[in-house]
Design an enzyme around this catalytic site. Structure first.
Site, PDB file in Angstrom:
ATOM      1  N   ASP A  81     134.393  86.532   8.846  1.00  0.00           N
ATOM      2  CA  ASP A  81     135.041  86.541   7.528  1.00  0.00           C
ATOM      3  C   ASP A  81     136.187  87.571   7.536  1.00  0.00           C
ATOM      4  O   ASP A  81     136.007  88.707   7.977  1.00  0.00           O
ATOM      5  CB  ASP A  81     133.959  86.947   6.501  1.00  0.00           C
ATOM      6  CG  ASP A  81     134.401  86.780   5.059  1.00  0.00           C
ATOM      7  OD1 ASP A  81     135.241  85.906   4.791  1.00  0.00           O
ATOM      8  OD2 ASP A  81     133.891  87.533   4.203  1.00  0.00           O
ATOM      9  N   HIS A  82     137.348  87.168   7.053  1.00  0.00           N
ATOM     10  CA  HIS A  82     138.519  88.065   6.954  1.00  0.00           C
ATOM     11  C   HIS A  82     138.840  88.811   8.243  1.00  0.00           C
ATOM     12  O   HIS A  82     139.010  90.036   8.243  1.00  0.00           O
ATOM     13  CB  HIS A  82     138.317  89.085   5.826  1.00  0.00           C
ATOM     14  CG  HIS A  82     138.327  88.471   4.471  1.00  0.00           C
ATOM     15  ND1 HIS A  82     139.477  88.039   3.836  1.00  0.00           N
ATOM     16  CD2 HIS A  82     137.316  88.183   3.629  1.00  0.00           C
ATOM     17  CE1 HIS A  82     139.164  87.526   2.657  1.00  0.00           C
ATOM     18  NE2 HIS A  82     137.856  87.583   2.504  1.00  0.00           N
ATOM     19  N   ASP A 103     142.800  86.498   8.623  1.00  0.00           N
ATOM     20  CA  ASP A 103     143.381  86.838   7.324  1.00  0.00           C
ATOM     21  C   ASP A 103     144.632  87.692   7.552  1.00  0.00           C
ATOM     22  O   ASP A 103     144.571  88.906   7.685  1.00  0.00           O
ATOM     23  CB  ASP A 103     142.347  87.594   6.480  1.00  0.00           C
ATOM     24  CG  ASP A 103     142.905  87.966   5.110  1.00  0.00           C
ATOM     25  OD1 ASP A 103     144.092  87.666   4.852  1.00  0.00           O
ATOM     26  OD2 ASP A 103     142.164  88.559   4.304  1.00  0.00           O
ATOM     27  N   GLU A 133     144.394  82.173   5.490  1.00  0.00           N
ATOM     28  CA  GLU A 133     144.538  82.451   4.047  1.00  0.00           C
ATOM     29  C   GLU A 133     146.010  82.529   3.676  1.00  0.00           C
ATOM     30  O   GLU A 133     146.807  83.173   4.347  1.00  0.00           O
ATOM     31  CB  GLU A 133     143.833  83.767   3.702  1.00  0.00           C
ATOM     32  CG  GLU A 133     143.965  84.141   2.218  1.00  0.00           C
ATOM     33  CD  GLU A 133     143.150  85.385   1.846  1.00  0.00           C
ATOM     34  OE1 GLU A 133     142.033  85.561   2.370  1.00  0.00           O
ATOM     35  OE2 GLU A 133     143.661  86.181   1.014  1.00  0.00           O
ATOM     36  N   HIS A 177     137.813  89.662  -5.008  1.00  0.00           N
ATOM     37  CA  HIS A 177     136.555  90.128  -4.423  1.00  0.00           C
ATOM     38  C   HIS A 177     135.869  91.155  -5.319  1.00  0.00           C
ATOM     39  O   HIS A 177     136.524  91.812  -6.115  1.00  0.00           O
ATOM     40  CB  HIS A 177     136.815  90.752  -3.043  1.00  0.00           C
ATOM     41  CG  HIS A 177     137.254  89.751  -2.017  1.00  0.00           C
ATOM     42  ND1 HIS A 177     138.529  89.682  -1.531  1.00  0.00           N
ATOM     43  CD2 HIS A 177     136.566  88.759  -1.399  1.00  0.00           C
ATOM     44  CE1 HIS A 177     138.615  88.700  -0.652  1.00  0.00           C
ATOM     45  NE2 HIS A 177     137.437  88.110  -0.555  1.00  0.00           N
ATOM     46  N   ALA A 209     133.951  84.258  -5.030  1.00  0.00           N
ATOM     47  CA  ALA A 209     133.357  83.251  -5.921  1.00  0.00           C
ATOM     48  C   ALA A 209     132.038  83.675  -6.563  1.00  0.00           C
ATOM     49  O   ALA A 209     131.380  82.862  -7.216  1.00  0.00           O
ATOM     50  CB  ALA A 209     133.175  81.951  -5.148  1.00  0.00           C
ATOM     51  N   ASN A 250     132.689  81.315  -1.004  1.00  0.00           N
ATOM     52  CA  ASN A 250     132.251  82.593  -0.429  1.00  0.00           C
ATOM     53  C   ASN A 250     131.510  83.473  -1.426  1.00  0.00           C
ATOM     54  O   ASN A 250     132.020  83.769  -2.515  1.00  0.00           O
ATOM     55  CB  ASN A 250     133.466  83.379   0.056  1.00  0.00           C
ATOM     56  CG  ASN A 250     134.016  82.837   1.348  1.00  0.00           C
ATOM     57  OD1 ASN A 250     133.820  81.658   1.673  1.00  0.00           O
ATOM     58  ND2 ASN A 250     134.697  83.668   2.099  1.00  0.00           N
TER      59      ASN A 250
HETATM   60  O1  G3H Z   1     135.472  89.359   1.364  1.00  0.00           O
HETATM   61  C1  G3H Z   1     134.939  90.341   1.834  1.00  0.00           C
HETATM   62  C2  G3H Z   1     133.495  90.445   1.984  1.00  0.00           C
HETATM   63  O2  G3H Z   1     132.877  90.535   0.740  1.00  0.00           O
HETATM   64  C3  G3H Z   1     133.109  91.519   2.947  1.00  0.00           C
HETATM   65  O3  G3H Z   1     133.266  92.784   2.450  1.00  0.00           O
HETATM   66  O4  G3H Z   1     134.429  94.212   4.155  1.00  0.00           O
HETATM   67  O5  G3H Z   1     132.834  95.177   2.467  1.00  0.00           O
HETATM   68  O6  G3H Z   1     131.965  93.820   4.343  1.00  0.00           O
HETATM   69  P1  G3H Z   1     133.113  94.082   3.420  1.00  0.00           P
HETATM   70  P1  13P Z   2     132.543  87.958  -3.790  1.00  0.00           P
HETATM   71  O1  13P Z   2     132.912  89.419  -3.801  1.00  0.00           O
HETATM   72  O2  13P Z   2     132.956  87.278  -5.051  1.00  0.00           O
HETATM   73  O3  13P Z   2     131.130  87.733  -3.468  1.00  0.00           O
HETATM   74  O4  13P Z   2     133.430  87.265  -2.623  1.00  0.00           O
HETATM   75  C1  13P Z   2     133.010  87.300  -1.307  1.00  0.00           C
HETATM   76  C2  13P Z   2     134.052  86.814  -0.359  1.00  0.00           C
HETATM   77  O5  13P Z   2     135.061  86.234  -0.707  1.00  0.00           O
HETATM   78  C3  13P Z   2     133.803  87.057   1.063  1.00  0.00           C
HETATM   79  O6  13P Z   2     134.862  86.648   1.874  1.00  0.00           O
HETATM   80 ZN    ZN Z   3     136.765  86.876   0.939  1.00  0.00          ZN
END
Ligand code: G3H
Ligand code: 13P
Ligand code: ZN
Length: 305
Positions: A81-82, A103, A133, A177, A209, A250
């Site tokens: 993710d990202h 990303d 993205e 987020h 989301a 997500n």
């Molecule tokens: O979109 C981001 C995710 O919620 C992950 O967040 O970088 O704090 O693990 P994090």
């Molecule tokens: P939320 O912070 O809304 O749960 O989003 C999570 C997200 O987009 C992870 O990539």
């Molecule tokens: Zn995200």
């Protein structure tokens, strides 16, 4: 069974449901997602952010997910993710990830295209699908942040997909987020989403989301959490986003809040216990229930389809 996001999302598109991408960090969160998917007979995307990778260790997290999903009947994705760091992306490809997100949305259009295309070339050699993205999703978490929200323009999206060859696209339609998404009630630009869907052929993704349900916020506060006035995406807007063309949704914050509220409740109500299993076990069960709820909401549950 591990498959790619492209595979999971193409099927979801055809059958008009959304697949949840749930962020994991540890054994409890991984088991919650896998257990929920089995109980609901639903596909699920298991997402690890760069922050989660640095917390748990990359090899450890990948092995954990591989082990937890091995020989399961339902389909899972091991997804980055990202992704922003090319070294981490390369390592994902070595460790058996089936999907990665690049990303590069903080860069200008041309640089985003250049970086995304580079990742697509690398990943496709290994049969791994790539999410990119365009536009920015606001909010701040550990390693993902965007101060200004720029919504995705449909014509840009078309050009971006054509130039990069990405398999799926995360679009910005008003979410952010974290727990503080809206000052008041939930509002998404569904008209924009429908226009993007008309111009772009690849499956679309909705970040940020989480619903931030009132009941879980109240519970966390009751047992000592200090939270302001969080607001998430309403269930009604999630349904509208799925019917507007979103096939990956997500979720991270809802699971964090569920974990937090449950741990606080256990510690408050049973101050005599100090066995981690008696503290973490109920949190794992509560996260499983939350994931199951989302699978039903998104329509991916084999029980409701
Ligand atoms: O979109 C981001 C995710 O919620 C992950 O967040 O970088 O704090 O693990 P994090
Ligand atoms: P939320 O912070 O809304 O749960 O989003 C999570 C997200 O987009 C992870 O990539
Ligand atoms: Zn995200």
């Amino acid at each position: 069974m591990l498959v790619s996001n492209k595979t999971i999302q193409k099927k979801a598109e055809q059958r008009r449901y959304g697949v949840g991408a749930f962020n994991v960090y540890d054994m409890e969160s991984v088991q919650s997602v896998v257990r929920a998917a089995e109980l609901e007979r639903s596909p699920a995307i298991i997402a690890t952010s760069e922050g989660a990778i640095s917390y748990a260790g990359h090899e450890f997290l990948a092995e954990l997910i591989e082990l937890a999903t091995r020989k399961k009947k339902v389909q899972f994705t091991m997804h980055l993710d990202h992704g922003q760091d090319m070294d981490i992306i390369r390592k994902c490809l070595k460790l058996g990830y089936t999907s990665v997100m690049i990303d590069a949305s903080k860069y200008d259009f041309k640089k985003n295209i250049r970086i995304t295309r580079q990742v697509v070339q690398l990943a496709h050699k290994k049969g791994v699908s790539v999410e990119a993205e365009l536009g920015t999703i606001g909010g701040v978490e550990d390693s993902v942040s965007a101060r200004k929200i720029l919504l995705t323009e449909p014509e840009d999206a078309k050009e971006f997909v054509a130039h990069t060859g990405c398999d799926t696209l995360a679009v910005a339609i008003g979410t952010s987020h974290g727990a503080y998404k809206f000052a008041g009630s939930s509002r998404l630009d569904i008209m924009r989403l429908r226009q993007i869907k008309k111009t772009v052929k690849v499956p679309l993704v909705l970040h940020g989301a989480s619903g931030i349900p009132d009941w879980i916020v109240k519970k966390a506060k009751l047992f000592g959490a200090v939270l302001g006035k969080p607001h998430g995406v309403s269930d009604k807007d999630i349904r509208a986003a799925i019917s507007g063309g979103i096939s990956k949704i997500n979720i991270d914050s809802d699971l964090r809040l569920t974990f937090d509220a449950t741990i606080r409740e256990v510690l408050k109500k049973r101050p005599e216990i100090f066995d981690p299993r008696k503290i973490l076990g109920p949190a794992r069960d509560a996260m499983t229930d939350m994931v199951r709820y989302k699978m039903r909401l998104f329509g991916s549950s084999g029980k409701t389809r």
